[in-house]
Structures are given as structure tokens and as C-alpha cells.
Design a protein around this motif. Structure first.
Motif, PDB file in Angstrom:
ATOM      1  N   GLY A 487     -12.475 -29.864   5.974  1.00  0.00           N
ATOM      2  CA  GLY A 487     -12.627 -30.398   4.624  1.00  0.00           C
ATOM      3  C   GLY A 487     -11.903 -31.708   4.417  1.00  0.00           C
ATOM      4  O   GLY A 487     -11.494 -32.016   3.294  1.00  0.00           O
ATOM      5  N   GLN A 488     -11.706 -32.474   5.452  1.00  0.00           N
ATOM      6  CA  GLN A 488     -10.984 -33.744   5.331  1.00  0.00           C
ATOM      7  C   GLN A 488     -11.486 -34.695   6.418  1.00  0.00           C
ATOM      8  O   GLN A 488     -11.661 -34.299   7.566  1.00  0.00           O
ATOM      9  N   LYS A 489     -11.709 -35.959   6.035  1.00  0.00           N
ATOM     10  CA  LYS A 489     -12.206 -36.921   7.011  1.00  0.00           C
ATOM     11  C   LYS A 489     -11.062 -37.482   7.857  1.00  0.00           C
ATOM     12  O   LYS A 489     -10.032 -37.892   7.313  1.00  0.00           O
ATOM     13  N   THR A 490     -11.268 -37.491   9.147  1.00  0.00           N
ATOM     14  CA  THR A 490     -10.303 -38.076  10.086  1.00  0.00           C
ATOM     15  C   THR A 490     -10.964 -39.260  10.786  1.00  0.00           C
ATOM     16  O   THR A 490     -12.057 -39.129  11.350  1.00  0.00           O
ATOM     17  N   ARG A 491     -10.317 -40.418  10.700  1.00  0.00           N
ATOM     18  CA  ARG A 491     -10.855 -41.613  11.354  1.00  0.00           C
ATOM     19  C   ARG A 491     -10.599 -41.533  12.862  1.00  0.00           C
ATOM     20  O   ARG A 491      -9.516 -41.148  13.289  1.00  0.00           O
ATOM     21  N   LEU A 492     -11.588 -41.934  13.627  1.00  0.00           N
ATOM     22  CA  LEU A 492     -11.476 -41.904  15.083  1.00  0.00           C
ATOM     23  C   LEU A 492     -11.550 -43.326  15.630  1.00  0.00           C
ATOM     24  O   LEU A 492     -12.492 -44.051  15.329  1.00  0.00           O
ATOM     25  N   GLU A 493     -10.535 -43.722  16.415  1.00  0.00           N
ATOM     26  CA  GLU A 493     -10.518 -45.053  17.018  1.00  0.00           C
ATOM     27  C   GLU A 493     -10.211 -44.933  18.509  1.00  0.00           C
ATOM     28  O   GLU A 493      -9.721 -43.906  18.985  1.00  0.00           O
ATOM     29  N   LYS A 494     -10.523 -46.002  19.251  1.00  0.00           N
ATOM     30  CA  LYS A 494     -10.284 -45.991  20.704  1.00  0.00           C
ATOM     31  C   LYS A 494      -9.308 -47.104  21.077  1.00  0.00           C
ATOM     32  O   LYS A 494      -9.226 -48.135  20.409  1.00  0.00           O
ATOM     33  N   ASP A 495      -8.594 -46.868  22.185  1.00  0.00           N
ATOM     34  CA  ASP A 495      -7.630 -47.838  22.691  1.00  0.00           C
ATOM     35  C   ASP A 495      -7.691 -47.803  24.222  1.00  0.00           C
ATOM     36  O   ASP A 495      -7.352 -46.783  24.840  1.00  0.00           O
ATOM     37  N   SER A 496      -8.122 -48.893  24.820  1.00  0.00           N
ATOM     38  CA  SER A 496      -8.307 -48.922  26.275  1.00  0.00           C
ATOM     39  C   SER A 496      -6.985 -48.905  27.044  1.00  0.00           C
ATOM     40  O   SER A 496      -6.969 -48.702  28.255  1.00  0.00           O
ATOM     41  N   SER A 497      -5.859 -49.132  26.345  1.00  0.00           N
ATOM     42  CA  SER A 497      -4.561 -49.095  27.045  1.00  0.00           C
ATOM     43  C   SER A 497      -4.078 -47.666  27.262  1.00  0.00           C
ATOM     44  O   SER A 497      -3.134 -47.436  28.022  1.00  0.00           O
ATOM     45  N   TYR A 498      -4.707 -46.696  26.596  1.00  0.00           N
ATOM     46  CA  TYR A 498      -4.327 -45.291  26.782  1.00  0.00           C
ATOM     47  C   TYR A 498      -4.859 -44.797  28.128  1.00  0.00           C
ATOM     48  O   TYR A 498      -5.889 -45.256  28.606  1.00  0.00           O
ATOM     49  N   HIS A 499      -4.150 -43.845  28.727  1.00  0.00           N
ATOM     50  CA  HIS A 499      -4.755 -43.201  29.887  1.00  0.00           C
ATOM     51  C   HIS A 499      -5.712 -42.113  29.413  1.00  0.00           C
ATOM     52  O   HIS A 499      -5.754 -41.771  28.230  1.00  0.00           O
TER      53      HIS A 499
END
Length: 515
Positions: A487-499
Motif C-alpha cells: 500500500g505504498q509506492k517505492t521508487r526504484l533506481e539503478k547505480d552501476s557502481s554497485y556490485h
């Protein structure tokens, strides 16, 4: 055999390589700020007595107290304590004459540390082993000062001759010479290099060492523990002193000061060999192919010329070496193939032990052989190739399980040069969480955060994980299902520096939420 010593100087220190027939067999390094080297003398302060270990911890100025066991105290420990105190209190008006020093009775071998070092006194100690990993230096009170031909040991009057001098007549000759010229209160060990030397050469070396001991006395005067009293010659000189023999036919260095010092040193001890010293320019390790050998010799896998290879593994308790035949095939006879491969591996194992300075217990799993005579040949071969190793060692015959055990003394930290990096995703384990497990983990943490009243959450993941969570029609993606479920929106983002398996949650202030 063609033997060379290559000395490469750099701003951070000096690297020394020993080559035999152009092949790297030993590698030494000395940092420009090196401290607590083997052989250095320190005035230490006893800090703690450990009756359960029958040992003491001594402050010599290292970040961790050094370790001194009762068995390393020396029979003349009481004489050493007395000498230390007298030398510290000596003055110009009342100097200490070591020739008139009265030696105290020897301590018993089965005594207690508290009986000798009770009161936690100051004591002159010698570095027996350099600091290794989390351990401080290992100390000894059996002081010795080595020279080219002899070694002096204060507080005793014993003269001993190296057992490597096989001629009984030569041993008797050397003993008589030393007994005639040595000062009182000094024991002398005659080294193998003294064989054939005349009285003048031996006396000059002995006198030089006695002068060093006089310098130690001077440096102790008014000293406050902990402090360095005397430092062994730099590693270049000590290696030349211990190794230089008629076998060596070339010394190369890229440093003009080391070049001049080395020539002067050889001029003094072996004038006929002074021309073997050569000066080079630039990084001599690179130009002579030593750097390439270093990079190829320190990995977990060591490949032999024939295609056979070794696997070298290290544990806390011991070192394990596994011999594999690879594609080597010298005949259709399996037993003969195994023998040839094992004989070749034995020579490389002996080289690797010297090169990496591996100490402690080494267990070698050779290729299985059935014939007892072949096992004997391998044992004899290993003993033969280990003879060139200056470290004390012992080789046992192959056991009924097909294993060979070797023990080898180590005096300095093992040489390890990383040729691999730890994977940032698996931290060296070779395994990472499967996508399904990672998905469940993220979902559990998301539910936990929402339950604890976190709003406007942002989830940042690796681009591959981002693609997985957003695959399919927008209303049927994994992230859309989570939004409906909680019941809550979560924004999803990407980061290429992460493993690959890394992810982080951020709050509405864009601050990371620590889980």
C-alpha cells in the motif's frame, strides 16, 4: 651454476633478488623505514610476566609488546641483566671494562620466568623474529653479533666450529687460532666461510665484532627503555656477508651509493671479486625480467615447464602443496610418468619454499607411486634440492598415505604478493545469493521499513537487478506487486557502481537507512 645478486633501489626501500641460472630463488625487501629487523639490539622494559606460558612481554617500542620465552633467555640471563644495569650506569669517570666483568652463575633450563625477571627490570634483548601479522617481535637474550668469518656471543668462553667444515684438521686449526686471539668473556662460533682463512683475516673480523660490542656498551650508557641500541647492517650487507661465495659471479645494482658500498665491502673481504659488481640504470628488476618472474611465481597455481603444476594453499596450522601432472606424458608407463613429474615438482617446491620464505609445517601431496624404490628416489631428490636452503629444515620420507612432510624455519614474515583480487560481490567465497533469495531478502526488508512507518522510500540496486525487478508489463512487475502489497509506492533506481547483489534503501531526505 650461474649465481647473481640483483639489488633494486627505490624511494620506498630496497629489493634484493637472488638468481640461479637466471631463475629467481630468493626475494628480500627492506623498507626505508624498516624497524625491528632480525639481529637488532634493543633496551627493553619487562611489562608483564606470564607464569602460565613461562614467558614475559617486553616493551621495545613496538605497538605490541614483544614476546620473550624462558627458553630464549640464555643460560647467562643473570649476567646479561647485571651487564645491562652496569652499562646504563657507567660514566666517563667510571667506565665498564668488559674484560673484567664477573659472569654470574647460569640459570637452570627448567626454571621459572618469574625467578629471573621478577621486578620487571630493563634488559638488553635481540630481535629473534620480526613482527608477523598481529604479533609483536619475538625476542632472545642469547645475544650474537655475526661477522663474515665468526660470530661472537658475549658472557661465555666457548669456541665452536661449523660442522659444515668437514676436515677435522681444519677444524682443529681454526679452533686453536680463535682460542689464542679471542678476548675474555666472549664465546666465538667459527663460520663455514672461515675455512682456509689465515690468522690475520680471522683476527680482523673478530676485532671488528668486539668493537661493535663496545659500541653497544657506549649506547647503553644513560639510555632509557625502550630504545634501539644497535642495528644490524642493512639487509644488502647482511645478505652479502651471509651469501657471497666463490659461486656468485655477478652483483647488479641501480643505486650508486649501494654500488660504492658494495664494492668497498667486497674489496675488504674478497678483493679478487670486486669486478663482479656492476651498476645499472632504471628499474633493474624490470630490465632483467625479475618483475615478470615475481608476478608469475606467487599465485595459487604454479605451472612447471613440462605442463605439470602445483597448487599452494595456506591455512592457520600448515601449508599444503598439491602436485598435478597436467598434460605431462613421458612414457606409456603410469608409474614412470608419476616419478618424472614428482622429481620435477620437488625442485620447484624447494624453490617456492625459499622464494616465499614459507615456514612451519608443509605437507606435500605428490602423485601416487606404488614402487618403494621410486618413493626413495623422490625423498632423496627432495633432500638434495633442499640443501641450498639456508633455513633450518627437515624432510620426512613419504608416509603410507602418500604424503611428504617438511618443516622449515621462518625468520621473517612470509613473502606474499597478491596476484588476484577478492571479488566484491562474493567477498572471495565464490558464491553469491541467487536472484530469488535476494528478491525475498529485499521484500522482507521493505516490509520491515514500511511497518516501522518509513514513507517515500527509494530502493537503489545494480542495473541487472533493476532490469529483473522491472521486467514485464508495468502493472505486473515485481516492484509494482510490492507497491500494491504494502500500500505504498517505492521508487526504484539503478547505480552501476554497485556490485550485483548490493542494494540500499533511502528515506525521503535521501539519507541511507542502515538495516
Amino acid at each position: 651454476m650461474n649465481k647473481e645478486i640483483v639489488i633494486n633501489a627505490a624511494p620506498t626501500g630496497v629489493e634484493i633478488a637472488l638468481l640461479e641460472d637466471k631463475k629467481l630463488v630468493e626475494l628480500h625487501s627492506e623498507k626505508s623505514d624498516a624497524r625491528f629487523a632480525v639481529g637488532d639490539l634493543y633496551l627493553g622494559k619487562v611489562k608483564r610476566l606470564m607464569p602460565g606460558l613461562n614467558a614475559a612481554f617486553v616493551d621495545v617500542g613496538f605497538e605490541k609488546d614483544a614476546f620473550l620465552h624462558y627458553t630464549d633467555l640464555s643460560p647467562y640471563a643473570r649476567s646479561l641483566l647485571k651487564f645491562t644495569q652496569m652499562a646504563m650506569n657507567a660514566t666517563n669517570e667510571n667506565p665498564l671494562d668488559f674484560s673484567k666483568f664477573e659472569v654470574e652463575p647460569e640459570i637452570v633450563k627448567t626454571g621459572k620466568i618469574s625467578e629471573v625477571l621478577g621486578g620487571k627490570p630493563n634488559i638488553l634483548v635481540q630481535i629473534l623474529k620480526e613482527p608477523i601479522a598481529a604479533k609483536g617481535p619475538r625476542l632472545s637474550c642469547e645475544l650474537s653479533i655475526p661477522g663474515r668469518f665468526v660470530v661472537i656471543t658475549p658472557f661465555n668462553n666457548i669456541v665452536a666450529v661449523s660442522k659444515k667444515i668437514h676436515s677435522s684438521e681444519e677444524r682443529k686449526r681454526l679452533q686453536k687460532i680463535i682460542e689464542a686471539v679471542k678476548p675474555k668473556n666472549f664465546g666465538v662460533i667459527v663460520r663455514t666461510a672461515a675455512e682456509g682463512k689465515n690468522t690475520a683475516e680471522l683476527y680482523e673480523d673478530l676485532e671488528h665484532l668486539v668493537n661493535i660490542w663496545n659500541t653497544v656498551q657506549q649506547n647503553l650508557r644513560g639510555a632509557t627503555a625502550p630504545t634501539k641500541i644497535y642495528s644490524e647492517q642493512n639487509k644488502t650487507h647482511s645478505i652479502l656477508r651471509d651469501l657471497l661465495s666463490a659461486d656468485y659471479n655477478r652483483i647488479v645494482t641501480n643505486d650508486k651509493n649501494i654500488y660504492a658500498e658494495t664494492r668497498n665491502y667486497i674489496q675488504r673481504i674478497a678483493p679478487e671479486k670486486v669486478e663482479i659488481v656492476n651498476q645499472a640504470h632504471g628499474n633493474v628488476f624490470d630490465s632483467m625480467g625479475i618483475t615478470k618472474q615475481v608476478k608469475g611465481s606467487f599465485g595459487k597455481t604454479v605451472t612447471l615447464n613440462s605442463g605439470a603444476y602445483l597448487i599452494i594453499e595456506h591455512t592457520e596450522a600448515l601449508h599444503v602443496i598439491d602436485v598435478n601432472s597436467g598434460y605431462k606424458n613421458v612414457s606409456n608407463n603410469q608409474e614412470q610418468n608419476a616419478l618424472e613429474t614428482n622429481l620435477e615438482a620437488a625442485a620447484e617446491i624447494a624453490r617456492q619454499l625459499r622464494l616465499r620464505d614459507i615456514g612451519g609445517i608443509i605437507v606435500v601431496d605428490f602423485i601416487d607411486m606404488k614402487l618403494p624404490e621410486n618413493k626413495k628416489k623422490l625423498y632423496e631428490r627432495m633432500e638434495e634440492v633442499m640443501k641450498a636452503d639456508r633455513a633450518k629444515h627437515s624432510v620426512l620420507p613419504i608416509s603410507k598415505f602418500g604424503l611428504m612432510q617438511i618443516t622449515r624455519q621462518r625468520m621473517r614474515p612470509e613473502v606474499t604478493i597478491n596476484t588476484q583480487e577478492v571479488c566484491p560481490s562474493c567477498n572471495g567465497s565464490g558464491k553469491i545469493s541467487s536472484t530469488l533469495v535476494l528478491e525475498d531478502e529485499i521484500e522482507r526488508n521493505l516490509q520491515y521499513l514500511i511497518t516501522h512507518k518509513h514513507k517515500n522510500l527509494k530502493l537503489v540496486v545494480h542495473p541487472i537487478m533493476h532490469a529483473y525487478l522491472t521486467k514485464g508489463l508495468w502493472w505486473n512487475t515485481k516492484i509494482a506487486k510490492w507497491n500494491r502489497k504494502f500500500g505504498q509506492k517505492t521508487r526504484l533506481e539503478k547505480d552501476s557502481s554497485y556490485h550485483l547483489t548490493e542494494y540500499h534503501f533511502f528515506n525521503e531526505m535521501d539519507e541511507e537507512i542502515k538495516l
